[in-house]
Scaffold this motif. Sequence first.
Motif, PDB file in Angstrom:
ATOM      1  N   MET A  87       0.847  -1.200   0.000  1.00 29.20           N
ATOM      2  CA  MET A  87       0.000   0.000   0.000  1.00 29.20           C
ATOM      3  C   MET A  87       0.875   1.240   0.000  1.00 29.20           C
ATOM      4  O   MET A  87       1.821   1.351   0.777  1.00 29.20           O
ATOM      5  CB  MET A  87      -0.915   0.018   1.226  1.00 29.20           C
ATOM      6  N   ASN A  88       0.549   2.200  -0.856  1.00 28.30           N
ATOM      7  CA  ASN A  88       1.330   3.429  -0.970  1.00 28.30           C
ATOM      8  C   ASN A  88       0.739   4.493  -0.048  1.00 28.30           C
ATOM      9  O   ASN A  88      -0.197   5.202  -0.414  1.00 28.30           O
ATOM     10  CB  ASN A  88       1.328   3.908  -2.425  1.00 28.30           C
ATOM     11  N   TYR A  89       1.304   4.615   1.148  1.00 29.00           N
ATOM     12  CA  TYR A  89       0.776   5.562   2.130  1.00 29.00           C
ATOM     13  C   TYR A  89       1.037   7.009   1.739  1.00 29.00           C
ATOM     14  O   TYR A  89       0.335   7.912   2.206  1.00 29.00           O
ATOM     15  CB  TYR A  89       1.403   5.291   3.501  1.00 29.00           C
ATOM     16  N   GLU A  90       2.024   7.230   0.870  1.00 27.38           N
ATOM     17  CA  GLU A  90       2.358   8.599   0.482  1.00 27.38           C
ATOM     18  C   GLU A  90       1.200   9.311  -0.218  1.00 27.38           C
ATOM     19  O   GLU A  90       1.128  10.537  -0.213  1.00 27.38           O
ATOM     20  CB  GLU A  90       3.583   8.602  -0.453  1.00 27.38           C
ATOM     21  N   GLN A  91       0.292   8.559  -0.811  1.00 24.84           N
ATOM     22  CA  GLN A  91      -0.809   9.162  -1.553  1.00 24.84           C
ATOM     23  C   GLN A  91      -1.956   9.610  -0.645  1.00 24.84           C
ATOM     24  O   GLN A  91      -2.846  10.329  -1.082  1.00 24.84           O
ATOM     25  CB  GLN A  91      -1.335   8.155  -2.580  1.00 24.84           C
ATOM     26  N   ALA A  92      -1.939   9.185   0.602  1.00 26.48           N
ATOM     27  CA  ALA A  92      -3.022   9.537   1.524  1.00 26.48           C
ATOM     28  C   ALA A  92      -2.624  10.729   2.388  1.00 26.48           C
ATOM     29  O   ALA A  92      -1.466  10.843   2.808  1.00 26.48           O
ATOM     30  CB  ALA A  92      -3.354   8.345   2.418  1.00 26.48           C
ATOM     31  N   PRO A  93      -3.558  11.639   2.689  1.00 31.92           N
ATOM     32  CA  PRO A  93      -3.270  12.767   3.587  1.00 31.92           C
ATOM     33  C   PRO A  93      -2.876  12.260   4.967  1.00 31.92           C
ATOM     34  O   PRO A  93      -3.433  11.271   5.456  1.00 31.92           O
ATOM     35  CB  PRO A  93      -4.597  13.530   3.628  1.00 31.92           C
ATOM     36  N   VAL A  94      -1.927  12.962   5.595  1.00 34.43           N
ATOM     37  CA  VAL A  94      -1.452  12.550   6.913  1.00 34.43           C
ATOM     38  C   VAL A  94      -2.590  12.533   7.929  1.00 34.43           C
ATOM     39  O   VAL A  94      -2.670  11.626   8.773  1.00 34.43           O
ATOM     40  CB  VAL A  94      -0.324  13.483   7.392  1.00 34.43           C
ATOM     41  N   ALA A  95      -3.484  13.521   7.849  1.00 33.43           N
ATOM     42  CA  ALA A  95      -4.611  13.586   8.794  1.00 33.43           C
ATOM     43  C   ALA A  95      -5.487  12.339   8.691  1.00 33.43           C
ATOM     44  O   ALA A  95      -5.948  11.796   9.710  1.00 33.43           O
ATOM     45  CB  ALA A  95      -5.437  14.842   8.536  1.00 33.43           C
ATOM     46  N   VAL A  96      -5.714  11.866   7.474  1.00 35.78           N
ATOM     47  CA  VAL A  96      -6.536  10.670   7.270  1.00 35.78           C
ATOM     48  C   VAL A  96      -5.834   9.448   7.848  1.00 35.78           C
ATOM     49  O   VAL A  96      -6.461   8.595   8.490  1.00 35.78           O
ATOM     50  CB  VAL A  96      -6.815  10.451   5.769  1.00 35.78           C
ATOM     51  N   LEU A  97      -4.524   9.369   7.643  1.00 34.37           N
ATOM     52  CA  LEU A  97      -3.753   8.249   8.184  1.00 34.37           C
ATOM     53  C   LEU A  97      -3.802   8.237   9.711  1.00 34.37           C
ATOM     54  O   LEU A  97      -3.888   7.169  10.330  1.00 34.37           O
ATOM     55  CB  LEU A  97      -2.304   8.327   7.703  1.00 34.37           C
ATOM     56  N   PHE A  98      -3.765   9.424  10.319  1.00 35.59           N
ATOM     57  CA  PHE A  98      -3.872   9.518  11.780  1.00 35.59           C
ATOM     58  C   PHE A  98      -5.212   8.951  12.261  1.00 35.59           C
ATOM     59  O   PHE A  98      -5.269   8.189  13.235  1.00 35.59           O
ATOM     60  CB  PHE A  98      -3.727  10.964  12.246  1.00 35.59           C
TER      61      PHE A  98
ATOM     62  N   GLN B 125      12.151   2.366   3.118  1.00 32.08           N
ATOM     63  CA  GLN B 125      11.176   1.874   2.149  1.00 32.08           C
ATOM     64  C   GLN B 125      10.900   0.387   2.317  1.00 32.08           C
ATOM     65  O   GLN B 125       9.990  -0.157   1.678  1.00 32.08           O
ATOM     66  CB  GLN B 125      11.677   2.162   0.727  1.00 32.08           C
ATOM     67  N   GLU B 126      11.659  -0.270   3.159  1.00 30.12           N
ATOM     68  CA  GLU B 126      11.486  -1.713   3.365  1.00 30.12           C
ATOM     69  C   GLU B 126      10.513  -2.013   4.509  1.00 30.12           C
ATOM     70  O   GLU B 126      10.630  -3.030   5.198  1.00 30.12           O
ATOM     71  CB  GLU B 126      12.837  -2.363   3.641  1.00 30.12           C
ATOM     72  N   TYR B 127       9.547  -1.116   4.718  1.00 26.44           N
ATOM     73  CA  TYR B 127       8.665  -1.268   5.884  1.00 26.44           C
ATOM     74  C   TYR B 127       7.762  -2.503   5.790  1.00 26.44           C
ATOM     75  O   TYR B 127       7.352  -3.044   6.812  1.00 26.44           O
ATOM     76  CB  TYR B 127       7.821  -0.006   6.108  1.00 26.44           C
ATOM     77  N   THR B 128       7.458  -2.955   4.565  1.00 25.21           N
ATOM     78  CA  THR B 128       6.611  -4.146   4.441  1.00 25.21           C
ATOM     79  C   THR B 128       7.294  -5.371   5.032  1.00 25.21           C
ATOM     80  O   THR B 128       6.748  -6.062   5.913  1.00 25.21           O
ATOM     81  CB  THR B 128       6.255  -4.427   2.972  1.00 25.21           C
ATOM     82  N   MET B 129       8.512  -5.665   4.580  1.00 28.60           N
ATOM     83  CA  MET B 129       9.219  -6.842   5.075  1.00 28.60           C
ATOM     84  C   MET B 129       9.660  -6.668   6.522  1.00 28.60           C
ATOM     85  O   MET B 129       9.793  -7.645   7.263  1.00 28.60           O
ATOM     86  CB  MET B 129      10.420  -7.155   4.186  1.00 28.60           C
ATOM     87  N   PHE B 130       9.891  -5.420   6.928  1.00 25.40           N
ATOM     88  CA  PHE B 130      10.219  -5.168   8.332  1.00 25.40           C
ATOM     89  C   PHE B 130       9.100  -5.688   9.224  1.00 25.40           C
ATOM     90  O   PHE B 130       9.342  -6.395  10.215  1.00 25.40           O
ATOM     91  CB  PHE B 130      10.423  -3.671   8.563  1.00 25.40           C
TER      92      PHE B 130
ATOM     93  N   GLY C  18       1.299  -0.812  10.000  1.00 25.05           N
ATOM     94  CA  GLY C  18       1.767  -0.309   8.710  1.00 25.05           C
ATOM     95  C   GLY C  18       1.750   1.205   8.637  1.00 25.05           C
ATOM     96  O   GLY C  18       2.736   1.840   8.231  1.00 25.05           O
ATOM     97  N   ILE C  19       0.644   1.803   9.058  1.00 26.53           N
ATOM     98  CA  ILE C  19       0.524   3.266   9.030  1.00 26.53           C
ATOM     99  C   ILE C  19       1.453   3.906  10.042  1.00 26.53           C
ATOM    100  O   ILE C  19       2.105   4.922   9.754  1.00 26.53           O
ATOM    101  CB  ILE C  19      -0.940   3.682   9.288  1.00 26.53           C
ATOM    102  N   ASN C  20       1.527   3.336  11.251  1.00 24.64           N
ATOM    103  CA  ASN C  20       2.404   3.889  12.282  1.00 24.64           C
ATOM    104  C   ASN C  20       3.854   3.918  11.828  1.00 24.64           C
ATOM    105  O   ASN C  20       4.573   4.902  12.053  1.00 24.64           O
ATOM    106  CB  ASN C  20       2.293   3.081  13.576  1.00 24.64           C
TER     107      ASN C  20
ATOM    108  N   LEU D  44       4.259   6.752   9.350  1.00 28.94           N
ATOM    109  CA  LEU D  44       4.127   8.085   9.944  1.00 28.94           C
ATOM    110  C   LEU D  44       5.319   8.463  10.813  1.00 28.94           C
ATOM    111  O   LEU D  44       5.666   9.647  10.911  1.00 28.94           O
ATOM    112  CB  LEU D  44       2.844   8.160  10.776  1.00 28.94           C
ATOM    113  N   THR D  45       5.958   7.488  11.459  1.00 27.44           N
ATOM    114  CA  THR D  45       7.122   7.823  12.292  1.00 27.44           C
ATOM    115  C   THR D  45       8.264   8.401  11.458  1.00 27.44           C
ATOM    116  O   THR D  45       9.154   9.058  12.008  1.00 27.44           O
ATOM    117  CB  THR D  45       7.643   6.586  13.044  1.00 27.44           C
ATOM    118  N   GLY D  46       8.231   8.157  10.150  1.00 29.74           N
ATOM    119  CA  GLY D  46       9.281   8.687   9.289  1.00 29.74           C
ATOM    120  C   GLY D  46       8.959  10.033   8.680  1.00 29.74           C
ATOM    121  O   GLY D  46       9.841  10.695   8.116  1.00 29.74           O
ATOM    122  N   VAL D  47       7.697  10.476   8.776  1.00 31.83           N
ATOM    123  CA  VAL D  47       7.312  11.746   8.147  1.00 31.83           C
ATOM    124  C   VAL D  47       6.758  12.759   9.142  1.00 31.83           C
ATOM    125  O   VAL D  47       6.563  13.926   8.789  1.00 31.83           O
ATOM    126  CB  VAL D  47       6.268  11.505   7.024  1.00 31.83           C
TER     127      VAL D  47
END
Length: 304
Positions: A1-12, A182-187, A246-248, A251-254
């Motif tokens: 999932m590409n979280y960069e395309q979603a607004p940060v407020a929505v992800l929160f 960028q390796e957050y999926t396998m992490f 996944g979202i957390n 978000l910790t990186g941005v």
Amino acid sequence: MNYEQAPVAVLFVVTVLSHFVVCFTKAYFSKQITNNMKDYNLFNFIISVICAFVIFWLGNFDTKISFYTFTLALIFGIITMIYSILYSVAVNIGTFSYTTIINSSSTMITALSGYFFWGESLTIAKIVGVIMMLVCYLLSNSKDERKEKINAKWFVVCIFMALTLSLLGLCQKTHQESLYKQEYTMFLVVSFMVSAIVSFVMYFVASRNVGFYGFANKNAMPKKKYVITIVSIFIVNAVFLGFNNGINLYLTGVVDSAVFFPITSGASIMLNLLASLIFFKEKLSVRQWVGLAFGATSVMLLCI
């Protein structure tokens, strides 16, 4: 999932609601289904396996992983397993509301880590917000007018639970501040598989003397209702746990630590305390309601 395309407020909003669902379903399992360590390990094993597949699917089956990510994922997975067990024990022997407050106190460590380790700035509003969140914790965790005695075992478990949650936050931030973010999926996939393996080993060891059988049914639910409840808890908890982690991690990186951790913890406090009042019939004192007000104000200040 590409979280960069979603607004940060929505992800929160999504991650806070997901965290609430995870906490509520786990608390329900601990209070209504079972109260023994063997079952907690089996529960964590099943949830971790399902969650790993959910995250793998959300990450479009990305298999890219470095040695750095793999090593940090091993550490994160073991801590995740320990935290999950401690949380289950805490909500079983203590109240859901009080456990939530102490659990969220871990945000003080993670919120300030950005300033000390990653050079993030601290504005006056953020400092006041952190202080108000601390007041929220203190007020919300005060004994009410009935002067209930705090269970010493529960309190010790809660302290270790909060410390492990702090370590999880620091691991997330460390990975997302690295060259391998960028390796957050396998992490996360590796982390939850490690958690699953360790949990299964602990379940196997604990079951050798008492036998390998299903979960306890301490409230003697009818068999059909019991099976539906168990399966529902597994699916709902694992799916929302995948979204939450996944979202957390992204978000910790941005988002600055002094903003991300208090907001997620503060919002979770308010949702979980209301859930404890409505679903678990726990009583909140006047001091705790004042604490909620401080928590809401703190979240607004941290968003500035």
